[in-house]
Design an enzyme around this catalytic site. Structure first.
Site, PDB file in Angstrom:
ATOM      1  N   TYR A  10      -2.283  -0.566  10.562  1.00  0.00           N
ATOM      2  CA  TYR A  10      -2.243  -1.078   9.083  1.00  0.00           C
ATOM      3  C   TYR A  10      -1.026  -0.695   8.300  1.00  0.00           C
ATOM      4  O   TYR A  10      -0.388  -1.342   7.691  1.00  0.00           O
ATOM      5  CB  TYR A  10      -3.696  -0.369   8.480  1.00  0.00           C
ATOM      6  CG  TYR A  10      -3.830  -0.581   6.774  1.00  0.00           C
ATOM      7  CD1 TYR A  10      -4.275  -1.869   6.614  1.00  0.00           C
ATOM      8  CD2 TYR A  10      -3.272   0.223   6.079  1.00  0.00           C
ATOM      9  CE1 TYR A  10      -4.258  -2.178   5.271  1.00  0.00           C
ATOM     10  CE2 TYR A  10      -3.387  -0.185   4.490  1.00  0.00           C
ATOM     11  CZ  TYR A  10      -4.179  -1.238   4.215  1.00  0.00           C
ATOM     12  OH  TYR A  10      -4.211  -1.447   2.916  1.00  0.00           O
ATOM     13  N   SER A  68       0.819  -1.109   0.110  1.00  0.00           N
ATOM     14  CA  SER A  68       0.024  -0.061   0.200  1.00  0.00           C
ATOM     15  C   SER A  68       0.854   1.273  -0.102  1.00  0.00           C
ATOM     16  O   SER A  68       2.183   1.015   0.348  1.00  0.00           O
ATOM     17  CB  SER A  68      -0.955  -0.016   1.390  1.00  0.00           C
ATOM     18  OG  SER A  68      -1.331   1.233   1.529  1.00  0.00           O
TER      19      SER A  68
HETATM   20  P1  NDP Z   1     -11.502  -6.259   0.909  1.00  0.00           P
HETATM   21  O1  NDP Z   1     -11.672  -5.748   2.428  1.00  0.00           O
HETATM   22  O2  NDP Z   1     -12.428  -5.749  -0.142  1.00  0.00           O
HETATM   23  O3  NDP Z   1     -11.244  -7.754   1.079  1.00  0.00           O
HETATM   24  C1  NDP Z   1     -10.253  -8.485   1.571  1.00  0.00           C
HETATM   25  C2  NDP Z   1     -10.434  -9.707   1.639  1.00  0.00           C
HETATM   26  O4  NDP Z   1      -9.574 -10.371   2.558  1.00  0.00           O
HETATM   27  C3  NDP Z   1     -11.658 -10.412   1.824  1.00  0.00           C
HETATM   28  O5  NDP Z   1     -11.998 -11.328   1.013  1.00  0.00           O
HETATM   29  C4  NDP Z   1     -11.739 -10.943   3.419  1.00  0.00           C
HETATM   30  O6  NDP Z   1     -12.336 -12.006   3.461  1.00  0.00           O
HETATM   31  C5  NDP Z   1     -10.177 -11.376   3.482  1.00  0.00           C
HETATM   32  N1  NDP Z   1      -9.863 -11.509   4.716  1.00  0.00           N
HETATM   33  C6  NDP Z   1      -9.868 -10.321   5.580  1.00  0.00           C
HETATM   34  N2  NDP Z   1      -9.596 -10.991   6.927  1.00  0.00           N
HETATM   35  C7  NDP Z   1      -9.131 -12.360   6.662  1.00  0.00           C
HETATM   36  C8  NDP Z   1      -8.785 -13.391   7.562  1.00  0.00           C
HETATM   37  N3  NDP Z   1      -8.817 -13.052   9.038  1.00  0.00           N
HETATM   38  N4  NDP Z   1      -8.754 -14.592   6.973  1.00  0.00           N
HETATM   39  C9  NDP Z   1      -9.006 -14.663   5.750  1.00  0.00           C
HETATM   40  N5  NDP Z   1      -9.405 -14.058   4.808  1.00  0.00           N
HETATM   41  C10 NDP Z   1      -9.371 -12.687   5.396  1.00  0.00           C
HETATM   42  O7  NDP Z   1     -10.042  -5.765   0.858  1.00  0.00           O
HETATM   43  P2  NDP Z   1      -9.500  -5.220  -0.706  1.00  0.00           P
HETATM   44  O8  NDP Z   1      -9.916  -5.889  -2.010  1.00  0.00           O
HETATM   45  O9  NDP Z   1      -9.341  -3.590  -0.899  1.00  0.00           O
HETATM   46  O10 NDP Z   1      -8.023  -5.360  -0.455  1.00  0.00           O
HETATM   47  C11 NDP Z   1      -7.084  -6.098  -1.115  1.00  0.00           C
HETATM   48  C12 NDP Z   1      -5.537  -6.124  -0.590  1.00  0.00           C
HETATM   49  O11 NDP Z   1      -5.241  -4.843  -1.378  1.00  0.00           O
HETATM   50  C13 NDP Z   1      -5.433  -5.909   0.740  1.00  0.00           C
HETATM   51  O12 NDP Z   1      -4.255  -6.605   1.160  1.00  0.00           O
HETATM   52  C14 NDP Z   1      -5.319  -4.247   0.980  1.00  0.00           C
HETATM   53  O13 NDP Z   1      -4.575  -3.860   2.114  1.00  0.00           O
HETATM   54  C15 NDP Z   1      -4.651  -3.969  -0.439  1.00  0.00           C
HETATM   55  N6  NDP Z   1      -4.864  -2.548  -0.688  1.00  0.00           N
HETATM   56  C16 NDP Z   1      -6.128  -2.143  -0.942  1.00  0.00           C
HETATM   57  C17 NDP Z   1      -6.441  -0.672  -1.508  1.00  0.00           C
HETATM   58  C18 NDP Z   1      -7.720  -0.369  -1.890  1.00  0.00           C
HETATM   59  O14 NDP Z   1      -8.092   0.848  -2.321  1.00  0.00           O
HETATM   60  N7  NDP Z   1      -8.886  -1.098  -1.905  1.00  0.00           N
HETATM   61  C19 NDP Z   1      -5.186   0.112  -1.243  1.00  0.00           C
HETATM   62  C20 NDP Z   1      -4.156  -0.326  -1.154  1.00  0.00           C
HETATM   63  C21 NDP Z   1      -3.761  -1.669  -0.664  1.00  0.00           C
HETATM   64  P3  NDP Z   1     -14.067 -11.609   4.150  1.00  0.00           P
HETATM   65  O15 NDP Z   1     -14.651 -11.024   3.249  1.00  0.00           O
HETATM   66  O16 NDP Z   1     -14.570 -13.022   4.256  1.00  0.00           O
HETATM   67  O17 NDP Z   1     -14.085 -11.168   5.293  1.00  0.00           O
END
Ligand code: NDP
Length: 247
Positions: free
Chosen positions: A166, A153
């Site tokens: 985070y 990020s």
């Molecule tokens: P979302 O919150 O939309 O999705 C996150 C995913 O991770 C979900 O499928 C969630 O599952 C899963 N997850 C969360 N906690 C757990 C856990 N304890 N065990 C297993 N699975 C878990 O996030 P994004 O798609 O936005 O983000 C994806 C990546 O990109 C992340 O690493 C984020 O930090 C990074 N990122 C995103 C940005 C953005 O603007 N969106 C910007 C910069 C980085 P469930 O839904 O079942 O909880």
């Protein structure tokens, strides 16, 4: 790589494990990689979400995926060992690992962070990624060309106020990627980071509740970079942290 165009069969015969595959960027990566021929192992917390992605992939006629419901917050060494044994038995090797799952926690001054929130974020965003990579490593070694992609990020490269644990976890992700990459050197395995940039997902909405989501890129628009790093076009790329959106 923002305009990378992958061949339709760019990921054929590859098995790729994606964490957080049930929602957001991970879900779209799963569909995209499957569309390009990969068999996807969908790992995530909420089984129902994984089942929806499974159905989407099957209904589109892509290779049949596998589902691994696992809460990374409570995952143990034994969970990772069992996962590695199952993948070994079913596929014999692993060609790709997209470490995508993360949690944001609450934003606010570091002076006031809650210790249990801090520990949960580090467990999901750092410890779980380190452990899954460690336990998948023997399977990645069996691939002719394997790619591990961590998810970073902007706040993992330059400190920013109020992004708290985070941001700390994303600095750790960058460091973990660099350390792994230096250790593998020039082998069949390459290890890199993607910084997705601001993307229209529920995580972004919880960080910026008042934002007009239509101004944000969709996860689909990031996929050229995700495809590039997972395809053999990036065979010589190791130890890089790459932006999925042009500056
Ligand atoms: P979302 O919150 O939309 O999705 C996150 C995913 O991770 C979900 O499928 C969630 O599952 C899963 N997850 C969360 N906690 C757990 C856990 N304890 N065990 C297993 N699975 C878990 O996030 P994004 O798609 O936005 O983000 C994806 C990546 O990109 C992340 O690493 C984020 O930090 C990074 N990122 C995103 C940005 C953005 O603007 N969106 C910007 C910069 C980085 P469930 O839904 O079942 O909880």
């Amino acid at each position: 790589m923002h305009d990378y165009k992958a061949a339709a069969n760019a990921l054929e015969n590859k098995t790729i494990l994606i964490t957080g595959a049930g929602d957001g960027i991970g879900r779209v990566a799963a569909l995209t990689y499957a569309k390009h021929g990969a068999t996807i192992i969908l790992l995530g917390k909420t089984t129902q979400k994984l089942e929806c992605v499974y159905d989407e992939i099957v209904n589109l006629g892509y290779p049949k995926p596998a589902i691994v419901p696992l809460d990374l917050r409570g995952a143990t060494k034994q969970n990772y060992r069992d996962l590695a044994a199952t993948i070994e038995q079913q596929f014999g090797k692993l060609d790709g690992l997209l470490n995508n799952a993360s949690i944001l926690g609450s934003l606010g001054p570091l002076e006031h962070f809650c210790v249990s929130t801090f520990e949960n974020i580090i467990k999901v965003n750092v410890t779980a990624q380190a452990m899954i990579t460690k336990y998948m490593f023997p399977l990645l070694r069996k691939s002719p060309s394997a790619s591990v992609v961590f998810t970073s990020s902007g706040v993992g490269r330059q400190g920013r106020e109020f992004w708290g644990p985070y941001a700390i976890s994303k600095f750790a992700t960058e460091g973990m990627m660099q350390t792994w990459a230096a250790e593998v050197g020039k082998t069949n395995i390459r290890i890199n980071c993607i910084n997705p940039g601001a993307t229209r997902t529920s995580m972004r909405a919880s960080a910026f509740p008042g934002e007009d989501k239509d101004t944000l890129k969709t996860a689909e628009e990031l996929m050229p970079t995700y495809l590039y790093l997972m395809s053999e076009s990036s065979n010589d790329v190791n130890g890089q942290s790459i932006d999925a959106q042009p500056k």
